[in-house]
Design a protein around this motif. Structure first.
Motif, PDB file in Angstrom:
ATOM      1  N   TYR A  19      13.035   9.529   0.292  1.00  0.00           N
ATOM      2  CA  TYR A  19      11.903   8.648  -0.026  1.00  0.00           C
ATOM      3  C   TYR A  19      11.839   7.494   0.969  1.00  0.00           C
ATOM      4  N   LYS A  20      12.974   6.888   1.276  1.00  0.00           N
ATOM      5  CA  LYS A  20      13.005   5.786   2.254  1.00  0.00           C
ATOM      6  C   LYS A  20      12.474   6.252   3.606  1.00  0.00           C
ATOM      7  N   ARG A  21      12.905   7.446   4.025  1.00  0.00           N
ATOM      8  CA  ARG A  21      12.444   7.988   5.311  1.00  0.00           C
ATOM      9  C   ARG A  21      10.931   8.157   5.306  1.00  0.00           C
ATOM     10  N   SER A  22      10.415   8.757   4.250  1.00  0.00           N
ATOM     11  CA  SER A  22       8.968   8.962   4.118  1.00  0.00           C
ATOM     12  C   SER A  22       8.237   7.622   4.072  1.00  0.00           C
ATOM     13  N   CYS A  79       2.619   8.775   1.871  1.00  0.00           N
ATOM     14  CA  CYS A  79       3.805   8.666   1.019  1.00  0.00           C
ATOM     15  C   CYS A  79       3.362   8.533  -0.436  1.00  0.00           C
ATOM     16  N   GLU A  80       3.825   9.443  -1.268  1.00  0.00           N
ATOM     17  CA  GLU A  80       3.459   9.368  -2.682  1.00  0.00           C
ATOM     18  C   GLU A  80       4.186   8.206  -3.348  1.00  0.00           C
ATOM     19  N   ASN A  81       3.540   7.662  -4.378  1.00  0.00           N
ATOM     20  CA  ASN A  81       4.208   6.602  -5.127  1.00  0.00           C
ATOM     21  C   ASN A  81       5.246   7.206  -6.062  1.00  0.00           C
ATOM     22  N   LEU A  82       6.204   6.376  -6.440  1.00  0.00           N
ATOM     23  CA  LEU A  82       7.183   6.785  -7.429  1.00  0.00           C
ATOM     24  C   LEU A  82       6.562   6.659  -8.811  1.00  0.00           C
ATOM     25  N   LYS A  83       6.988   7.497  -9.726  1.00  0.00           N
ATOM     26  CA  LYS A  83       6.448   7.467 -11.082  1.00  0.00           C
ATOM     27  C   LYS A  83       6.643   6.077 -11.684  1.00  0.00           C
ATOM     28  N   CYS A 129       0.827  -1.210   0.000  1.00  0.00           N
ATOM     29  CA  CYS A 129       0.000   0.000   0.000  1.00  0.00           C
ATOM     30  C   CYS A 129       0.862   1.261   0.000  1.00  0.00           C
ATOM     31  N   VAL A 130       1.925   1.263   0.790  1.00  0.00           N
ATOM     32  CA  VAL A 130       2.814   2.423   0.820  1.00  0.00           C
ATOM     33  C   VAL A 130       3.523   2.566  -0.522  1.00  0.00           C
ATOM     34  N   ALA A 131       4.020   1.456  -1.056  1.00  0.00           N
ATOM     35  CA  ALA A 131       4.751   1.494  -2.336  1.00  0.00           C
ATOM     36  C   ALA A 131       3.865   1.986  -3.481  1.00  0.00           C
ATOM     37  N   ALA A 132       2.587   1.648  -3.431  1.00  0.00           N
ATOM     38  CA  ALA A 132       1.658   2.063  -4.493  1.00  0.00           C
ATOM     39  C   ALA A 132       1.211   3.509  -4.321  1.00  0.00           C
ATOM     40  N   GLY A 133       1.509   4.086  -3.168  1.00  0.00           N
ATOM     41  CA  GLY A 133       1.105   5.462  -2.888  1.00  0.00           C
ATOM     42  C   GLY A 133      -0.062   5.483  -1.928  1.00  0.00           C
ATOM     43  N   CYS A 134       0.068   6.298  -0.901  1.00  0.00           N
ATOM     44  CA  CYS A 134      -0.980   6.385   0.117  1.00  0.00           C
ATOM     45  C   CYS A 134      -1.030   7.814   0.641  1.00  0.00           C
TER      46      CYS A 134
END
Length: 166
Positions: free
Chosen positions: A117-120, A60-64, A52-57
């Motif tokens: 990004y890792k911190r977020s 934390c925004e997802n990476l392009k 869920c975090v990796a996909a954007g939540c």
């Protein structure tokens, strides 16, 4: 809100309308997805939260170029795939997740941007794993799980995550 799935909610009601009708999603049914691309059969609570975090939540925004299917694939291979990858060092599932995310994005991130990004990402993951909830019995706010004693064993392999739990 679909973010509730990442919190480990057992049952979640979506799209509730004025007639009290909606769609009930049960955690136990997630593995029975009609889309083989979103098969969550072997996913632990920590893996679902990580996906869920990796996909954007909200946290934390997802990476392009990283959506839910790509995030699912990266997390699956990071947590359940082989660990060697031709290397002698053993990497934690979160390290492999970050490697997968950074290799899939079309962004050219600098080292400081990756670290931010890792911190977020880790802070967002903590929100899913140890959310603050209201306990109606005690009348107080508490953690949904104890961050000092209830750490997922796969997540605990990544020292920066463990340090944030303290």
């Amino acid at each position: 809100d679909s973010d509730l799935i990442g919190y480990g909610t057992l049952n979640c009601m979506f799209k509730l309308n004025d007639e009290q009708e909606g769609t009930l999603v049960r955690k136990r049914d997630l593995a029975a997805s009609s889309s083989s691309k979103l098969d969550l059969l072997d996913f632990s609570d920590a893996m679902i939260a990580t996906m869920c975090v990796a996909a954007g939540c909200d946290y934390c925004e997802n990476l392009k170029n990283v959506g839910i299917i790509t995030a699912r694939d990266i997390v699956y291979h990071a947590f359940l795939g082989t660990n060697h990858c031709g290397r002698t060092k053993v990497f934690s599932p979160l390290e492999r997740t970050f490697d997968g995310l950074f290799s899939k994005t079309s962004l050219k991130l600098t080292h400081p941007e990756k670290e931010e990004y890792k911190r977020s990402f880790l802070h967002a993951l903590l929100m899913f794993q140890y959310s603050v909830v209201f306990d109606p019995i005690s009348g107080k706010c508490t953690y949904s799980r104890d961050p000092l004693t209830d750490i997922d064993r796969d997540l605990a392999k990544y020292k920066p995550y463990v340090n944030l739990c303290k």
